[in-house]
Motif scaffolding. Structure first.
Motif, PDB file in Angstrom:
ATOM      1  N   GLY A 335       0.791  -1.227   0.000  1.00 19.37           N
ATOM      2  CA  GLY A 335       0.000   0.000   0.000  1.00 19.37           C
ATOM      3  C   GLY A 335       0.821   1.275   0.000  1.00 19.37           C
ATOM      4  O   GLY A 335       0.259   2.374   0.089  1.00 19.37           O
ATOM      5  N   ASN A 336       2.132   1.169  -0.135  1.00 21.79           N
ATOM      6  CA  ASN A 336       2.991   2.366  -0.090  1.00 21.79           C
ATOM      7  C   ASN A 336       3.008   3.058  -1.453  1.00 21.79           C
ATOM      8  O   ASN A 336       3.791   2.716  -2.333  1.00 21.79           O
ATOM      9  CB  ASN A 336       4.410   1.990   0.329  1.00 21.79           C
ATOM     10  CG  ASN A 336       5.331   3.208   0.449  1.00 21.79           C
ATOM     11  OD1 ASN A 336       4.878   4.356   0.356  1.00 21.79           O
ATOM     12  ND2 ASN A 336       6.609   2.959   0.655  1.00 21.79           N
ATOM     13  N   LEU A 337       2.139   4.044  -1.603  1.00 25.34           N
ATOM     14  CA  LEU A 337       2.145   4.915  -2.778  1.00 25.34           C
ATOM     15  C   LEU A 337       2.763   6.275  -2.464  1.00 25.34           C
ATOM     16  O   LEU A 337       2.899   7.111  -3.355  1.00 25.34           O
ATOM     17  CB  LEU A 337       0.717   5.126  -3.290  1.00 25.34           C
ATOM     18  CG  LEU A 337      -0.085   3.875  -3.641  1.00 25.34           C
ATOM     19  CD1 LEU A 337      -1.449   4.275  -4.196  1.00 25.34           C
ATOM     20  CD2 LEU A 337       0.651   2.988  -4.633  1.00 25.34           C
ATOM     21  N   ARG A 338       3.133   6.472  -1.197  1.00 22.53           N
ATOM     22  CA  ARG A 338       3.663   7.768  -0.766  1.00 22.53           C
ATOM     23  C   ARG A 338       5.086   8.003  -1.271  1.00 22.53           C
ATOM     24  O   ARG A 338       5.660   9.069  -1.054  1.00 22.53           O
ATOM     25  CB  ARG A 338       3.621   7.852   0.761  1.00 22.53           C
ATOM     26  CG  ARG A 338       2.203   7.822   1.331  1.00 22.53           C
ATOM     27  CD  ARG A 338       2.181   7.809   2.853  1.00 22.53           C
ATOM     28  NE  ARG A 338       2.773   6.595   3.398  1.00 22.53           N
ATOM     29  CZ  ARG A 338       3.950   6.525   4.008  1.00 22.53           C
ATOM     30  NH1 ARG A 338       4.671   7.627   4.159  1.00 22.53           N
ATOM     31  NH2 ARG A 338       4.409   5.387   4.482  1.00 22.53           N
ATOM     32  N   VAL A 339       5.652   6.995  -1.946  1.00 24.01           N
ATOM     33  CA  VAL A 339       7.020   7.160  -2.448  1.00 24.01           C
ATOM     34  C   VAL A 339       7.116   8.319  -3.441  1.00 24.01           C
ATOM     35  O   VAL A 339       8.160   8.973  -3.534  1.00 24.01           O
ATOM     36  CB  VAL A 339       7.528   5.854  -3.097  1.00 24.01           C
ATOM     37  CG1 VAL A 339       7.770   4.796  -2.047  1.00 24.01           C
ATOM     38  CG2 VAL A 339       6.561   5.350  -4.157  1.00 24.01           C
ATOM     39  N   ILE A 340       6.045   8.606  -4.188  1.00 27.08           N
ATOM     40  CA  ILE A 340       6.096   9.724  -5.134  1.00 27.08           C
ATOM     41  C   ILE A 340       6.241  11.041  -4.374  1.00 27.08           C
ATOM     42  O   ILE A 340       7.087  11.889  -4.705  1.00 27.08           O
ATOM     43  CB  ILE A 340       4.858   9.744  -6.035  1.00 27.08           C
ATOM     44  CG1 ILE A 340       4.787   8.470  -6.882  1.00 27.08           C
ATOM     45  CG2 ILE A 340       4.872  10.980  -6.932  1.00 27.08           C
ATOM     46  CD1 ILE A 340       5.942   8.304  -7.847  1.00 27.08           C
TER      47      ILE A 340
END
Length: 726
Positions: A335-340
Motif C-alpha cells: 500500500g505504499n504509494l507515498r514514495v512519489i
C-alpha cells in the motif's frame, strides 16, 4: 498558472533548434540535449508530468505497454500460459484494490504529476504510426496503471519477490502445480553511494557519486530526465521506467543517491494450524479462519489464502504448508504509494537538514539508504525508510528456527506482531528516531552492507538488528569502496576516474601469491584428486594487471572470476589474515595460496573452462558485451566497485543481466551544480533507437556525458531540439 521564463516559441509538435526566447503562457516544453536527455519545462506538476510521459513514450512506449500488460494480469492472454503465475499474482493484487484504497494518502501534486504523465504518454501513442509494430496488446495507459507500477517498485524487495510462493500456496492435499522455491529477483538491487563533504574535496564543496546496480532487463531500466517548474521544482537525474520522478539526482544545492538497504522490509509469521483444519489457525488460544480468495485468469481459477497480515506463502524447503504449520508474509510496503511524494520532497530539499526533514516527514522510502551532500560541503547518510517494528527483544522472544535469511515470528501469539513508535508515519513501523543517520564533513558511503561503517571513523550502532548487523565482516566491494575513498581529496575529475578505475580487491590482495603458487606447481589436484595442468591459466594471470578493464590486457580476468567463486566453498581458508573487528576496513586480507582448498579451486576452475570449451585467457571483451560493445567492470564478490554481473563463468553470454546502470558524479558548488553522468545502456530499450547504444560506446571509452542544468547550458547544447506541447 505561473508564467514561464525562457520558453521556446515553437508550434505544438514541431521541432526546432533555435535558441530560447522568453515567452509568456502555459503548456509544456521538452528540450532534448545530447544523447536524447529530455529537459521538461512547465508551469505545474501536471505539465511536467505530461512532458516526461511524452518524452518517455518516444523512447520506450513498448516497454511501458509491456509493463502495463504485466500489472493488468494479461500476460497469459497475450503471451501464453507460461505467464500464469505472474497473472495470478497481479490479479490477486488488483482484486484487493490496495492501490485504489491508498490513493487517498497521496498529495494533489503527486496525483497531478501522474495525471499529466498519463496524458503525455497517451498523446504520443495516439500520434505514433503503428506503435510497437501494431501489437494488439498496446493500449492507452491509465492513472491506475501508473500507480500500480509505483506500488510494484515499492514492493520490489518484498512481496514482488515471492510471486510464485504466493500463488502456489495450497493446503495439504489440494492438487496444484508444484510449489516453486522462494522467488526473489534474479539479482537483488544493489548500488554504491559516496557523499563527500568539504574536508574531502579540493574546493571545499559537496560531491556525490551515485552508482546503482540494477537489472538491465527492459522493465527495470533507468531513464534520465530533468524536470523544471519555475519557483517550485528543478531536479535532474534518473528514475526507474514508469515512475514519473527523479529517484537519484540533484538540484541546484543538493545531490543524492540511494543504495539497497540491508534492512528487512517484510517478515514471515509461522502459523499454528487447527488439527484437522489446515485453513484455520490459532492465536492466543482463539481460532481464526484464513480468508479464501478466488482468483481467475484466462479461464483458470485458483483459491489463494491470506490472513489480515498478508498472503500465505509456500515453498518446497523451509516454508512448507503442512497439517500443523503455514507461513504468512507481511510486507511493510504493502500500500505504499507515498514514495512519489517522498521523492518530490527530496527533489525540493535545498540542504542536508532539509533532506533529513523530508525523510522524517514522509518516511516512505521503500527499501533504500540515502547518501547525499550539499553546497555547504555537508555529507549525509540515512536509513530512514519503511522498516517493520520488530525489536531485538521481540526477535529473541518470538523468532523461529526457519533458516531462510528472513525474520520469522511466532504467529500463534498476538504479542509477536509488529509494534509501533509514536513518531512513525505509518503504524507498525519504526519511527525515524530509531533508525540510523549520520552527518559528516569528510565522507559517508554505503555499498549494500549494514549502516555500521557508513564512516569508519564514526561507526553507527544501537539500531535494531532488523536494520542490519554490527561488527561483522564487510563485503569485498565495501572494503574496496572504503579504500577508494581513503584519505583522498577529490575533484570532480578524480571522482570520475575513481569510479571507472575498475580495481579488483581480491586480485590486489592475492594475484601475485596465486601466480607464485601455480608457477611452482605445473599441475594441481582437482576436488576428485586427479591432476590438472594449470600452466596456461597461470600464464594468463601472470600477464593480467588485475583490473576489470577490457582490451588485450584483460586476458585472465574472466578466469580469476571463476576461481574466486570456487574459493568460497566450505573448508577453504581463503585469507591469511582473518577478519578483525578492530580493523574492519583492512581485514580479511592476503589470499592464502598455500591452502589446499585454494589450490583445488584453481584446478577445478581450469577443468570447468576446459569442459565448457572456453579458453582460460579469454578477454573480457568477448564475454561482457552490450549489443556487441565491450563493457568494462567486474563482479562485486571479486571486490569490484564498478559492478558488471556478466553471465558465467565459465559459460559466457553476451547478455549483461545486471550491474552499473545510471552513474552520476555531481559537485554542488556555490555557483550551481557540475555534473557528469553515464546511462550505460542508453535512454531507449529499442535497438532501432539512436539512443540505445550511444552512451554504451562512450562508456567503453570511459567518457562521461556533461550535465546541463541551467537554461544557458541547455540552450547552448549543440544537439538541442525542442518540442512544445500545448
Amino acid at each position: 498558472m505561473r508564467r514561464f521564463m525562457a520558453l521556446l516559441l515553437v508550434s505544438a509538435g514541431v521541432l526546432a533548434t533555435c535558441p530560447p526566447v522568453a515567452v509568456a503562457g502555459s503548456g509544456t516544453v521538452i528540450r532534448r540535449t545530447s544523447y536524447g536527455i529530455p529537459h521538461v519545462l512547465a508551469a505545474d506538476y501536471r505539465g511536467v508530468g505530461q512532458g516526461l510521459g511524452y518524452a518517455f513514450a518516444e523512447d520506450n512506449a513498448c516497454v511501458m505497454a509491456d509493463i502495463v500488460v504485466t500489472l493488468s494480469a494479461e500476460r497469459s492472454r497475450w503471451f501464453g500460459p507460461d505467464n500464469l503465475a505472474s497473472d495470478l499474482y497481479y490479479q490477486r493484487v488488483n482484486q484487493s484494490t490496495v492501490v485504489e484504497r491508498h490513493l487517498a494518502g497521496v498529495s494533489k501534486q503527486a496525483r497531478d504529476l501522474v495525471r499529466g504523465y498519463v496524458a503525455g504518454f497517451n498523446r504520443y501513442l495516439a500520434q505514433a504510426a503503428q506503435p510497437c509494430g501494431g501489437a494488439k496488446w498496446v493500449r492507452p495507459i491509465t492513472e491506475i496503471d501508473v500507480w500500480r507500477r509505483v506500488h510494484q517498485v515499492a514492493g520490489l524487495t518484498g512481496s514482488e519477490g515471492f510471486q510464485d510462493a504466493i500463488v502456489s500456496a495450497q493446503p495439504p492435499g489440494v492438487p496444484t502445480p508444484a510449489a516453486a522455491p522462494v522467488s526473489r529477483p534474479e539479482q537483488r538491487p544493489g548500488s554504491n553511494g559516496i557523499a563527500l563533504g568539504r574536508q574531502a574535496t579540493a574546493a571545499g564543496t559537496g560531491m556525490v557519486l551515485g552508482n546503482p546496480h540494477f537489472d538491465w532487463d527492459d522493465s527495470w531500466r533507468f531513464y534520465q530526465h530533468h524536470l523544471t517548474i519555475p519557483g517550485e521544482l528543478n531536479v535532474s537525474g534518473a528514475g526507474l521506467f514508469g515512475v514519473p520522478v527523479v529517484n537519484i539526482g540533484h538540484n541546484d544545492r543538493l545531490g543524492w543517491t540511494h543504495t539497497a538497504s540491508e534492512a528487512q522490509t517484510m517478515t514471515l509469521s509461522k502459523l499454528t494450524l487447527v488439527p484437522g483444519d489446515p485453513t484455520s489457525y490459532v492465536v492466543d488460544g482463539e481460532t481464526h479462519r484464513m480468508i479464501a480468495e478466488q482468483v481467475t485468469v484466462s479461464g483458470t481459477t485458483r483459491t489463494l489464502y491470506r490472513t489480515p497480515d498478508g498472503p500465505v506463502v509456500e515453498d518446497t524447503r523451509a516454508l512448507q504448508w503442512t497439517d500443523t504449520t503455514a507461513y504468512v508474509l507481511r510486507d511493510a510496503n504493502h500500500g505504499n504509494l507515498r514514495v512519489i511524494d517522498q521523492w518530490l520532497a527530496i527533489a525540493r530539499a535545498r540542504s542536508v537538514p532539509d533532506l533529513h526533514k523530508a525523510l522524517v516527514r514522509h518516511q516512505a522510502l521503500p527499501w533504500v539508504n540515502t547518501i547525499a551532500s550539499d553546497a555547504t560541503g555537508t555529507a549525509y547518510y540515512s536509513d530512514v525508510q519503511v522498516v517493520p517494528h520488530v525489536t531485538d527483544d521481540q526477535r529473541a522472544r518470538c523468532g523461529t528456527a526457519a533458516d531462510i535469511g528472513l525474520v520469522v515470528l511466532d504467529g500463534s501469539r498476538a504479542d509477536c506482531g509488529w509494534g509501533t513508535d509514536s513518531d512513525a508515519v505509518t503504524p507498525g513501523r519504526f519511527g525515524p528516531s530509531r533508525l540510523p543517520s549520520l552527518v559528516r564533513h569528510d565522507h559517508v558511503s554505503n555499498m549494500n552492507d549494514s549502516p555500521w561503517l557508513a564512516n569508519p571513523a564514526a561507526p553507527l550502532t544501537g539500531y535494531p538488528s532488523i536494520v542490519g548487523d554490527v561488527g561483522t565482516e564487510r563485503s569485498a566491494r565495501t572494503r574496496m569502496g572504503l579504500d577508494m575513498i581513503g584519505s583522498n581529496t577529490f575533484t570532480l575529475s578524480t571522482l570520475e576516474a575513481t569510479m571507472f578505475g575498475n580495481r579488483n580487491l581480491t586480485a590486489e590482495q592475492g594475484r601475485a601469491a596465486v601466480v607464485a603458487m601455480c608457477q611452482a606447481n605445473q599441475t594441481l589436484p582437482a576436488s576428485d584428486g586427479s591432476p590438472v595442468d594449470v600452466r596456461a591459466a597461470c600464464s594468463a594471470l601472470a600477464a593480467w594487471p588485475g583490473t576489470g578493464d577490457t582490451g588485450e590486457g584483460s586476458r585472465g580476468a574472466y578466469f580469476w572470476r571463476s576461481f574466486i567463486v570456487l574459493t568460497g566453498r566450505p573448508g577453504t581458508k581463503l585469507w591469511q589474515v582473518p577478519f578483525d573487528r578492530a580493523d574492519p576496513v583492512h581485514t580479511p586480507r592476503g589470499i592464502n595460496a598455500g591452502d589446499p582448498g585454494v589450490q583445488r579451486a584453481f584446478a577445478d576452475a581450469v577443468r570447468a573452462f576446459a569442459t565448457a570449451g572456453v579458453a582460460v585467457d579469454v578477454p573480457l571483451d568477448a564475454v561482457q558485451q552490450y549489443e556487441g560493445i565491450p563493457i568494462h567492470g567486474c563482479r562485486g564478490p571479486e571486490g569490484c566497485f564498478n559492478v558488471i554481473s556478466a553471465q558465467g563463468p565459465p559459460r559466457p553470454s553476451s547478455k549483461i543481466p545486471h550491474g552499473s546502470s545510471f552513474v552520476m558524479a555531481v559537485e554542488l558548488t556555490k555557483n550551481g551544480p557540475r555534473m557528469s553522468s553515464m546511462l550505460i545502456y542508453g535512454q531507449s530499450a529499442d535497438p532501432a533507437s539512436p539512443h540505445h547504444t550511444d552512451q554504451a560506446r562512450l562508456y567503453a571509452k570511459k567518457q562521461w556525458v556533461k550535465g546541463e542544468f541551467t537554461e544557458r547550458e541547455i540552450a547552448h547544447n549543440p544537439d538541442l531540439t525542442v518540442r512544445r506541447l500545448r
